[in-house]
Design an enzyme around this catalytic site. Sequence first.
Site, PDB file in Angstrom:
ATOM      1  N   SER A  47       0.990   5.256  14.199  1.00  0.00           N
ATOM      2  CA  SER A  47       2.422   5.470  13.955  1.00  0.00           C
ATOM      3  C   SER A  47       2.745   6.899  14.396  1.00  0.00           C
ATOM      4  O   SER A  47       1.830   7.653  14.755  1.00  0.00           O
ATOM      5  CB  SER A  47       2.710   5.309  12.466  1.00  0.00           C
ATOM      6  N   ASP A  79       2.514   2.661  17.414  1.00  0.00           N
ATOM      7  CA  ASP A  79       3.124   1.803  16.400  1.00  0.00           C
ATOM      8  C   ASP A  79       4.425   2.413  15.843  1.00  0.00           C
ATOM      9  O   ASP A  79       4.461   3.611  15.531  1.00  0.00           O
ATOM     10  CB  ASP A  79       2.085   1.640  15.280  1.00  0.00           C
ATOM     11  N   ASP A 101      10.599   1.002  18.053  1.00  0.00           N
ATOM     12  CA  ASP A 101      11.218   0.353  16.898  1.00  0.00           C
ATOM     13  C   ASP A 101      12.582   0.973  16.609  1.00  0.00           C
ATOM     14  O   ASP A 101      12.692   1.960  15.883  1.00  0.00           O
ATOM     15  CB  ASP A 101      10.282   0.479  15.692  1.00  0.00           C
ATOM     16  N   HIS A 181       6.354  -4.073   4.731  1.00  0.00           N
ATOM     17  CA  HIS A 181       5.238  -3.130   4.882  1.00  0.00           C
ATOM     18  C   HIS A 181       4.684  -2.786   3.506  1.00  0.00           C
ATOM     19  O   HIS A 181       5.438  -2.617   2.550  1.00  0.00           O
ATOM     20  CB  HIS A 181       5.722  -1.841   5.560  1.00  0.00           C
ATOM     21  N   GLY A 182       3.368  -2.673   3.421  1.00  0.00           N
ATOM     22  CA  GLY A 182       2.732  -2.279   2.162  1.00  0.00           C
ATOM     23  C   GLY A 182       2.326  -3.483   1.339  1.00  0.00           C
ATOM     24  O   GLY A 182       2.590  -4.630   1.703  1.00  0.00           O
ATOM     25  N   HIS A 211       4.321  -7.904  11.471  1.00  0.00           N
ATOM     26  CA  HIS A 211       3.976  -6.629  10.836  1.00  0.00           C
ATOM     27  C   HIS A 211       3.787  -6.864   9.340  1.00  0.00           C
ATOM     28  O   HIS A 211       4.107  -7.928   8.818  1.00  0.00           O
ATOM     29  CB  HIS A 211       5.093  -5.604  11.070  1.00  0.00           C
ATOM     30  N   SER A 214      -0.776  -6.641   5.375  1.00  0.00           N
ATOM     31  CA  SER A 214      -1.506  -6.437   4.112  1.00  0.00           C
ATOM     32  C   SER A 214      -0.785  -7.156   2.975  1.00  0.00           C
ATOM     33  O   SER A 214       0.451  -7.112   2.900  1.00  0.00           O
ATOM     34  CB  SER A 214      -1.592  -4.947   3.774  1.00  0.00           C
ATOM     35  N   THR A 236      -2.022  -0.940   5.378  1.00  0.00           N
ATOM     36  CA  THR A 236      -2.267  -0.580   3.974  1.00  0.00           C
ATOM     37  C   THR A 236      -3.670  -0.968   3.504  1.00  0.00           C
ATOM     38  O   THR A 236      -4.331  -0.187   2.808  1.00  0.00           O
ATOM     39  CB  THR A 236      -1.209  -1.240   3.061  1.00  0.00           C
TER      40      THR A 236
HETATM   41  O1  G3H Z   1       2.753  -1.456  11.768  1.00  0.00           O
HETATM   42  C1  G3H Z   1       1.958  -1.496  10.813  1.00  0.00           C
HETATM   43  C2  G3H Z   1       1.861  -2.672   9.977  1.00  0.00           C
HETATM   44  O2  G3H Z   1       3.021  -3.414  10.005  1.00  0.00           O
HETATM   45  C3  G3H Z   1       1.222  -2.433   8.674  1.00  0.00           C
HETATM   46  O3  G3H Z   1       1.670  -3.196   7.590  1.00  0.00           O
HETATM   47  O4  G3H Z   1       0.764  -1.706   5.849  1.00  0.00           O
HETATM   48  O5  G3H Z   1       1.614  -3.957   5.277  1.00  0.00           O
HETATM   49  O6  G3H Z   1      -0.499  -3.699   6.535  1.00  0.00           O
HETATM   50  P1  G3H Z   1       0.846  -3.148   6.225  1.00  0.00           P
HETATM   51 ZN    ZN Z   2       4.647  -2.340  11.067  1.00  0.00          ZN
END
Ligand code: G3H
Ligand code: ZN
Length: 287
Positions: A47, A79, A101, A181-182, A211, A214, A236
């Site tokens: 990122s 990313d 993005d 995310h997360g 995306h 996790s 995550t």
């Molecule tokens: O771009 C990164 C991912 O979308 C990470 O998502 O933290 O839920 O695994 P996550």
């Molecule tokens: Zn993402």
Amino acid sequence: MNLGDYLKKALAENWATGHFNASESDQFRAICEAAKDLNTIAIIGTSEGEAKHLGYFEAVALRDAFRKELGIPIFLNSDHHKSVEAAKKAVDAGYDSIHIDLSAEQYEKNVFGTKEIVEYAKNKNPQISVEGELGYLRGESKIEKEKITVKPEDLTNPDTAKDFVLSTGINRLAISVGNIHGISMDEPALDIDRIKKIREAVPKNVALVLHGGSGIPDGQIKAAIAAGIANIHINTDIRVAYAGALREEFSKNPDEVVPYKFDASAREAVKKIVKEKLILFGAENRI
Ligand code: G3H
Ligand code: ZN
């Protein structure tokens, strides 16, 4: 084969490539070694924050070094780069893949900026793969302490997705289909039917990206792949495994000061989680 070829192969063969974030060279190594052990490709994402910490040129150099050392295809992605300037920096540094993005912007601005990056990137490197994002993804790559609700207006519309892809010329499309995310407090509920509809609306040579991988239950991940997802992002889970192993190590050996001793278990923890995900995605033995 370039990244685009592997994404097409994944869609045709009903599996998904894994995209894993790294902010340290140890995590970078763990992801590459996990892919090597399973005889598959590695896609490493940084990122903007991760790239700032690791360094753009340093990330490219690590990619090259691990390609040489391990002899497997390794691709580096910028990313969630949230401005045209940031994405150009990654193109100039030699990334294989760009994720621009601009999903928080108005639709027209998103199209305009994404198209600008497609043209800029392809001009510098015709092999480069560019991902755009449409729909709004809530949360951050951490353990979320508050309940996150996905709103209907966050979700990607299949017809707009088709227009977005055709207007920008992207190779991959990140979509919002109930993912966040997360790791959320509640179990996410992916809208599998929406994935299918987007897959039908968007040309087959454009990969769909999920995306926020996790915290999504395995059954939903498998259903998403069956509906046409060809790339899944995990961050995550890696951060939690890495930080958890370091915490445990320091609680057991509080006086240890040798980095290659106290961080060995963290590297192994990352490798383990990456392998589990690659197996879940059906990515084993694909090179
Ligand atoms: O771009 C990164 C991912 O979308 C990470 O998502 O933290 O839920 O695994 P996550
Ligand atoms: Zn993402």
